[in-house]
Design a protein around this motif. Structure first.
Motif, PDB file in Angstrom:
ATOM      1  N   UNK A  74      -0.675  33.781   9.936  1.00  0.00           N
ATOM      2  CA  UNK A  74      -1.228  33.143  11.134  1.00  0.00           C
ATOM      3  C   UNK A  74      -2.671  32.704  10.891  1.00  0.00           C
ATOM      4  N   UNK A  75      -3.577  33.633  10.786  1.00  0.00           N
ATOM      5  CA  UNK A  75      -4.993  33.325  10.565  1.00  0.00           C
ATOM      6  C   UNK A  75      -5.582  34.352   9.605  1.00  0.00           C
ATOM      7  N   UNK A  76      -6.801  34.098   9.136  1.00  0.00           N
ATOM      8  CA  UNK A  76      -7.539  35.148   8.456  1.00  0.00           C
ATOM      9  C   UNK A  76      -8.943  35.203   9.038  1.00  0.00           C
ATOM     10  N   UNK A  77      -9.504  36.397   9.019  1.00  0.00           N
ATOM     11  CA  UNK A  77     -10.854  36.568   9.541  1.00  0.00           C
ATOM     12  C   UNK A  77     -11.684  37.374   8.551  1.00  0.00           C
ATOM     13  N   UNK A  78     -12.964  37.497   8.849  1.00  0.00           N
ATOM     14  CA  UNK A  78     -13.863  38.228   7.968  1.00  0.00           C
ATOM     15  C   UNK A  78     -14.676  39.210   8.787  1.00  0.00           C
ATOM     16  N   UNK A  79     -14.738  40.445   8.302  1.00  0.00           N
ATOM     17  CA  UNK A  79     -15.503  41.477   8.974  1.00  0.00           C
ATOM     18  C   UNK A  79     -16.964  41.431   8.536  1.00  0.00           C
ATOM     19  N   UNK A  80     -17.841  41.684   9.481  1.00  0.00           N
ATOM     20  CA  UNK A  80     -19.283  41.717   9.212  1.00  0.00           C
ATOM     21  C   UNK A  80     -19.871  42.992   9.808  1.00  0.00           C
ATOM     22  N   UNK A  81     -21.032  43.361   9.314  1.00  0.00           N
ATOM     23  CA  UNK A  81     -21.753  44.519   9.850  1.00  0.00           C
ATOM     24  C   UNK A  81     -22.754  44.018  10.888  1.00  0.00           C
ATOM     25  N   UNK A  82     -22.689  44.590  12.073  1.00  0.00           N
ATOM     26  CA  UNK A  82     -23.586  44.197  13.167  1.00  0.00           C
ATOM     27  C   UNK A  82     -24.691  45.235  13.290  1.00  0.00           C
ATOM     28  N   UNK A  83     -25.948  44.753  13.302  1.00  0.00           N
ATOM     29  CA  UNK A  83     -27.107  45.648  13.411  1.00  0.00           C
ATOM     30  C   UNK A  83     -28.052  45.087  14.466  1.00  0.00           C
ATOM     31  N   UNK A  84     -28.886  45.938  15.063  1.00  0.00           N
ATOM     32  CA  UNK A  84     -29.887  45.431  16.011  1.00  0.00           C
ATOM     33  C   UNK A  84     -30.915  44.565  15.285  1.00  0.00           C
ATOM     34  N   UNK A  85     -31.432  43.594  15.971  1.00  0.00           N
ATOM     35  CA  UNK A  85     -32.495  42.768  15.400  1.00  0.00           C
ATOM     36  C   UNK A  85     -33.694  43.664  15.071  1.00  0.00           C
ATOM     37  N   UNK A  86     -34.218  43.508  13.851  1.00  0.00           N
ATOM     38  CA  UNK A  86     -35.336  44.337  13.420  1.00  0.00           C
ATOM     39  C   UNK A  86     -34.904  45.621  12.721  1.00  0.00           C
ATOM     40  N   UNK A  87     -33.601  45.851  12.591  1.00  0.00           N
ATOM     41  CA  UNK A  87     -33.093  47.038  11.914  1.00  0.00           C
ATOM     42  C   UNK A  87     -33.445  46.985  10.424  1.00  0.00           C
ATOM     43  N   UNK A  88     -33.460  48.144   9.777  1.00  0.00           N
ATOM     44  CA  UNK A  88     -33.810  48.219   8.354  1.00  0.00           C
ATOM     45  C   UNK A  88     -32.877  47.383   7.486  1.00  0.00           C
ATOM     46  N   UNK A  89     -31.640  47.176   7.931  1.00  0.00           N
ATOM     47  CA  UNK A  89     -30.684  46.399   7.150  1.00  0.00           C
ATOM     48  C   UNK A  89     -30.654  44.919   7.529  1.00  0.00           C
ATOM     49  N   UNK A  90     -31.372  44.539   8.556  1.00  0.00           N
ATOM     50  CA  UNK A  90     -31.252  43.186   9.103  1.00  0.00           C
ATOM     51  C   UNK A  90     -31.635  42.100   8.111  1.00  0.00           C
ATOM     52  N   UNK A 139     -23.667  48.851  22.684  1.00  0.00           N
ATOM     53  CA  UNK A 139     -24.095  50.131  22.117  1.00  0.00           C
ATOM     54  C   UNK A 139     -25.046  49.916  20.940  1.00  0.00           C
ATOM     55  N   UNK A 140     -24.714  48.961  20.081  1.00  0.00           N
ATOM     56  CA  UNK A 140     -25.566  48.676  18.927  1.00  0.00           C
ATOM     57  C   UNK A 140     -26.916  48.141  19.396  1.00  0.00           C
ATOM     58  N   UNK A 141     -26.893  47.249  20.362  1.00  0.00           N
ATOM     59  CA  UNK A 141     -28.146  46.695  20.904  1.00  0.00           C
ATOM     60  C   UNK A 141     -29.060  47.798  21.436  1.00  0.00           C
ATOM     61  N   UNK A 142     -28.454  48.840  21.991  1.00  0.00           N
ATOM     62  CA  UNK A 142     -29.255  49.920  22.575  1.00  0.00           C
ATOM     63  C   UNK A 142     -29.533  51.067  21.605  1.00  0.00           C
ATOM     64  N   UNK A 143     -29.339  50.812  20.312  1.00  0.00           N
ATOM     65  CA  UNK A 143     -29.807  51.737  19.292  1.00  0.00           C
ATOM     66  C   UNK A 143     -28.894  52.892  18.951  1.00  0.00           C
TER      67      UNK A 143
END
Length: 308
Positions: A171-187, A241-245
């Motif tokens: 049907x389709x394919x998708x790609x997973x990503x890691x979501x982090x708050x803006x300004x996070x150490x991994x951003x 939840x991620x937005x709120x740390x």
């Protein structure tokens, strides 16, 4: 169906089953007779005939009313199931007289529903307004089970956890990503392996979701565990939840892009092979699906291979 099973089905009387359920619900033959507008003696006769057909007592009769025998408890469960199925059948068939000429039961994962199905099903309905689609959201493992058990005509999900003897179509394919708050150490990371996020708290989807199972397996292969702060049931809740740390989280990229304004967040590409997923159509046998279901399958497979 065996001859003995056919004979049993012929001996069962739906009216008697309805009256039996009414007696069980009200605890009294007299009250059931009053509610069903039938003589109490007629109800009693039908119950006796039912017991004779099953060759076992179903009720303990006493001056205060009736109580169920163990066999009666079992029959009540099955009788309710049979009557519910008949009501559902009547409801579905009545739609045909109102102009609905097809009915397709679809179970799909949250990833498929959020990312692709609104547009694809909307386009299908505009072309086939006479077809009714019942869509339910479930985890991928539950979608597969529903198709296996006949609760759904068609499943749409990631099938990495196995499909048994079912058939699939791309049907389709998708790609997973890691979501982090803006300004996070991994951003600042343009891309990264999922394992590099394991030093941080995570917000995860349901423990049996295909995404969380893939995360847990990747962590185990790296000899690590996920620092799970909380499980959520929806992608919008994860973003909040991620937005709120409360941590970082993994979700499909297109789903994240569609949720505009749900927090100040960044998406980081994951380099893991399992982060690219195939979403498939699942059926017991595509060739034996009803005509309307096959029309839907043809419509959805026209998008096969489309990416986010």
């Amino acid at each position: 169906m065996k001859s003995s099973e056919r004979n049993f089905a012929r001996r069962m009387d739906l009216t008697s089953l309805q009256l039996f359920v009414a007696v069980c619900e009200l605890g009294s033959i007299g009250k059931a007779a009053e509610r069903e507008f039938i003589a109490a003696s007629a109800v009693s006769k039908r119950l006796s005939d039912l017991e004779a057909t099953l060759d076992t007592p179903l009720l303990y009769r006493h001056t205060r009313g009736v109580d169920l025998t163990p066999a009666g408890e079992s029959l009540l469960h099955h009788a309710r199931s049979v009557l519910f199925s008949l009501e559902k059948m009547q409801g579905e068939l009545s739609e045909y007289s109102a102009g609905v000429r097809g009915h397709v039961r679809v179970h799909a994962s949250i990833s498929a529903i959020v990312q692709f199905l609104p547009e694809d099903l909307g386009e299908f309905i505009r072309e086939h307004a006479e077809v009714k689609i019942d869509l339910e959201e479930h985890m991928s493992t539950e979608v597969v089970r529903a198709v296996q058990e006949g609760a759904a005509d068609l499943g749409i999900c990631n099938t990495a956890d196995g499909i048994g003897n079912l058939q699939t179509l791309p049907y389709r394919h998708d790609r997973l990503v890691l979501i982090v708050p803006r300004g996070h150490a991994l951003a600042a990371q343009g891309e990264m392996a999922f394992e590099d996020s394991l030093d941080f708290d995570h917000v995860g989807l349901h423990a049996n979701s295909s995404i969380y199972l893939a995360m847990r397996e990747a962590a185990a292969q790296a000899g690590r565990t996920i620092k799970l702060r909380i499980h959520v049931t929806g992608l919008d809740a994860m973003c909040r939840m991620i937005h709120n740390g409360l941590g970082v989280g993994v979700m499909p990229q297109r789903a994240f892009e569609l949720m505009h304004g749900v927090g100040e967040l960044e998406a980081i590409s994951l380099t893991n092979d399992w982060a690219t997923r195939q979403i498939e159509l699942v059926a017991r046998d595509f060739s034996s699906l009803p005509v309307t279901a096959r029309l839907l399958v043809d419509h959805l497979t026209a998008h096969a291979g489309s990416a986010i």
